[in-house]
Scaffold this motif. Structure first.
Motif, PDB file in Angstrom:
ATOM      1  N   SER A 198       0.884  -0.967  -0.369  1.00 40.33           N
ATOM      2  CA  SER A 198      -0.091  -0.097   0.050  1.00 40.33           C
ATOM      3  C   SER A 198       0.704   1.076  -0.315  1.00 40.33           C
ATOM      4  O   SER A 198       0.278   2.534   0.081  1.00 40.33           O
ATOM      5  CB  SER A 198      -0.663  -0.214   1.155  1.00 40.33           C
ATOM      6  N   ARG A 199       2.040   1.137   0.292  1.00 38.67           N
ATOM      7  CA  ARG A 199       2.847   2.243   0.239  1.00 38.67           C
ATOM      8  C   ARG A 199       3.950   2.283  -0.556  1.00 38.67           C
ATOM      9  O   ARG A 199       4.665   3.183  -0.916  1.00 38.67           O
ATOM     10  CB  ARG A 199       3.772   2.445   1.390  1.00 38.67           C
ATOM     11  N   ILE A 200       4.110   1.240  -1.262  1.00 37.46           N
ATOM     12  CA  ILE A 200       5.753   1.030  -2.178  1.00 37.46           C
ATOM     13  C   ILE A 200       5.222   2.343  -3.330  1.00 37.46           C
ATOM     14  O   ILE A 200       6.321   2.533  -3.882  1.00 37.46           O
ATOM     15  CB  ILE A 200       5.370  -0.500  -2.722  1.00 37.46           C
ATOM     16  N   ASP A 201       4.069   2.381  -3.795  1.00 39.33           N
ATOM     17  CA  ASP A 201       4.272   3.877  -4.718  1.00 39.33           C
ATOM     18  C   ASP A 201       4.341   4.392  -4.402  1.00 39.33           C
ATOM     19  O   ASP A 201       5.307   5.487  -4.918  1.00 39.33           O
ATOM     20  CB  ASP A 201       2.847   3.466  -5.295  1.00 39.33           C
ATOM     21  N   VAL A 202       4.138   5.203  -3.304  1.00 42.53           N
ATOM     22  CA  VAL A 202       5.328   6.524  -2.894  1.00 42.53           C
ATOM     23  C   VAL A 202       6.340   6.147  -2.358  1.00 42.53           C
ATOM     24  O   VAL A 202       6.628   7.129  -3.553  1.00 42.53           O
ATOM     25  CB  VAL A 202       4.215   6.938  -1.542  1.00 42.53           C
ATOM     26  N   ILE A 203       7.050   5.685  -1.942  1.00 50.90           N
ATOM     27  CA  ILE A 203       8.301   5.293  -1.773  1.00 50.90           C
ATOM     28  C   ILE A 203       8.916   4.817  -3.587  1.00 50.90           C
ATOM     29  O   ILE A 203       9.975   5.955  -3.312  1.00 50.90           O
ATOM     30  CB  ILE A 203       8.643   4.013  -1.297  1.00 50.90           C
ATOM     31  N   MET A 204       8.245   4.233  -4.662  1.00 49.69           N
ATOM     32  CA  MET A 204       8.603   3.951  -5.649  1.00 49.69           C
ATOM     33  C   MET A 204       8.683   6.004  -6.523  1.00 49.69           C
ATOM     34  O   MET A 204       9.749   6.116  -7.341  1.00 49.69           O
ATOM     35  CB  MET A 204       8.545   3.363  -6.748  1.00 49.69           C
ATOM     36  N   ILE A 205       7.970   6.790  -5.532  1.00 48.19           N
ATOM     37  CA  ILE A 205       7.753   7.728  -6.992  1.00 48.19           C
ATOM     38  C   ILE A 205       9.220   8.664  -5.932  1.00 48.19           C
ATOM     39  O   ILE A 205       9.810   9.231  -7.196  1.00 48.19           O
ATOM     40  CB  ILE A 205       6.737   8.062  -6.731  1.00 48.19           C
ATOM     41  N   GLY A 206       9.261   8.601  -5.221  1.00 52.11           N
ATOM     42  CA  GLY A 206       9.852   8.887  -4.544  1.00 52.11           C
ATOM     43  C   GLY A 206      11.400   8.807  -5.084  1.00 52.11           C
ATOM     44  O   GLY A 206      12.516   9.914  -5.031  1.00 52.11           O
TER      45      GLY A 206
END
Length: 428
Positions: free
Chosen positions: A236-244
């Motif tokens: 649920s958070r990997i997209d946010v981390i990867m965008i970072g």
């Protein structure tokens, strides 16, 4: 109302109420940060929060899953309940202290990797909240296993209300925003006090008898469940981390505002999962397949139309916030990402409440396998699509991972439990 006369129905109502508080608080937090600060600060907060949540799952080491399941199994044996809780609580606190120190130490490395010094400062201050988070997770799992869902819901709500108030105060002040991350420690302190007071009023405070027998049981079950829980949060958070990793903090902030809405819908479905878990443990133990099928049938009947209505409402709310309430923040750029996320969740909504079936049936290793498949899918697709499509690529990758996760649990349940979740037929 006859609906509210049933224990399960009452549990769902209380859980949904708690989820409503969580959703409102999540929206308020993001609106406050975006409105009083900017999208870049919002991006820093959500990157730090994503890492914090992932670290918290490692810290608790799956002990809360063991506590939930074994509490449900031993609900009539007060002696065993006391022993399993004290054992898990001791190790949860110890693990929380270790993880807090670890996260504080590696915060500079994470910030350097994300090319975000502000994230380093935020993580260092969020780390102290990890001291109590695993312990509170175990205590709440104990209440969940006993089906004290009213208390569970109220205490969960308390956590997010306090966090929202603290973040609002800091966002409106002239203080550096990283001080808002101390809110994680503050809300966990209030949560701990609240749980202890509730246990005292219910006569559930355990005797302080440490039984080493439960150490092996908890860690054996927890180790098999650890990655399952961590992968759920990471997915649920990997997209946010990867965008970072690929894009600047501003892009993280815009996407995370949309992802927050999508996560809110997923949390609604997760409330049903949390409420159903003790029931599934009991019915699977006794072989009550009629009860299991009836539960799935009711879930499918009501969840899909409710998901459509919720997705529509969230989309409209996001558009209004981005276009009219905060038109200068650029948040409307995340609308397409939101539509992609909500569409996939609506598609699989009827089965999401049952995607812990491997865990509750006593197969935590297979639950981990399922979630590993989901995370690997999400990670690979994010890495491939973000450079090509930007934040919409992240949304598409995450959406596809939801579908893969449900397809995997359908396959495992069909093979191992002889229950076809798509047709709701069982041949036991």
């Amino acid at each position: 109302m006859n609906f509210l006369k049933h224990k399960l129905s009452q549990d769902i109502v209380w859980s949904m109420g708690s989820l409503g508080v969580l959703a409102v608080c999540g929206i308020i937090i993001n609106v406050l940060i975006a409105g009083l600060r900017d999208a870049t600060v919002l991006g820093v907060f959500n990157q730090a929060y994503a890492i914090y949540i992932t670290a918290s799952q490692i810290a608790v080491f799956g002990l809360h899953y063991s506590v939930m399941r074994h509490t449900a199994l031993h609900s009539g044996d007060r002696t065993e309940l006391d022993r399993l809780l004290i054992n898990a609580a001791f190790f949860a606190l110890l693990l929380g202290i270790c993880m807090a120190l670890t996260m504080f130490s590696i915060a500079p490395l994470i910030g350097e990797t994300l090319e975000s010094p502000a994230t380093t400062k935020a993580l260092a201050k969020a780390a102290v909240g990890l001291v109590l988070f695993p312990l509170n997770k175990v205590l709440l799992a104990f209440l969940n296993g006993l089906r004290h869902m009213k208390a569970f819901a109220i205490l969960q709500s308390l956590r997010y209300i306090i966090l929202t108030l603290w973040i609002g105060v800091i966002a409106a002040s002239n203080y550096p925003f990283e001080r808002a991350m101390f809110g994680f420690l503050i809300c966990e302190l209030f949560m701990f006090i609240g749980v202890i007071v509730y246990l005292m009023t219910q006569g559930l405070v355990p005797s302080l008898e440490f039984d080493s027998k439960w150490t092996k049981l908890h860690f054996s079950f927890g180790a098999k469940s650890l990655l399952a829980g961590m992968f759920v949060e990471l997915n649920s958070r990997i997209d946010v981390i990867m965008i970072g990793l690929f894009l600047p903090d501003r892009s993280v902030g815009i996407y995370s505002f949309a992802a927050m809405m999508g996560d809110g819908m997923y949390q609604v479905l997760g409330v049903l999962r949390t409420t159903f878990n003790p029931v599934l443990v009991s019915d699977l133990r006794t072989g009550n397949w009629i009860g299991l099928q009836q539960l799935l049938s009711r879930a499918k009947k009501y969840t899909f139309p409710c998901a459509i209505a919720l997705a529509t409402g969230l989309t409209i709310a996001f558009w209004l916030l981005g276009a009219y309430i905060m038109p200068m923040k650029g948040l409307e750029e995340g609308l397409i990402s939101l539509v992609i996320l909500l569409s996939s969740l609506t598609l699989v909504s009827g089965l999401v409440p049952f995607d812990n079936l491997m865990l509750v049936s006593g197969r935590p290793g297979l639950q981990t396998l399922q979630n590993l498949i989901v995370v690997c899918t999400n990670f690979g697709l994010n890495a491939a699509l973000i450079p090509l499509l930007g934040i919409e690529g992240a949304a598409l990758a995450t959406a596809m991972s939801y579908v893969v996760g449900i397809a995997t649990i359908v396959f495992l349940v069909h093979r191992l439990l002889a229950w076809n979740l798509l047709t709701n037929t069982a041949w036991r």
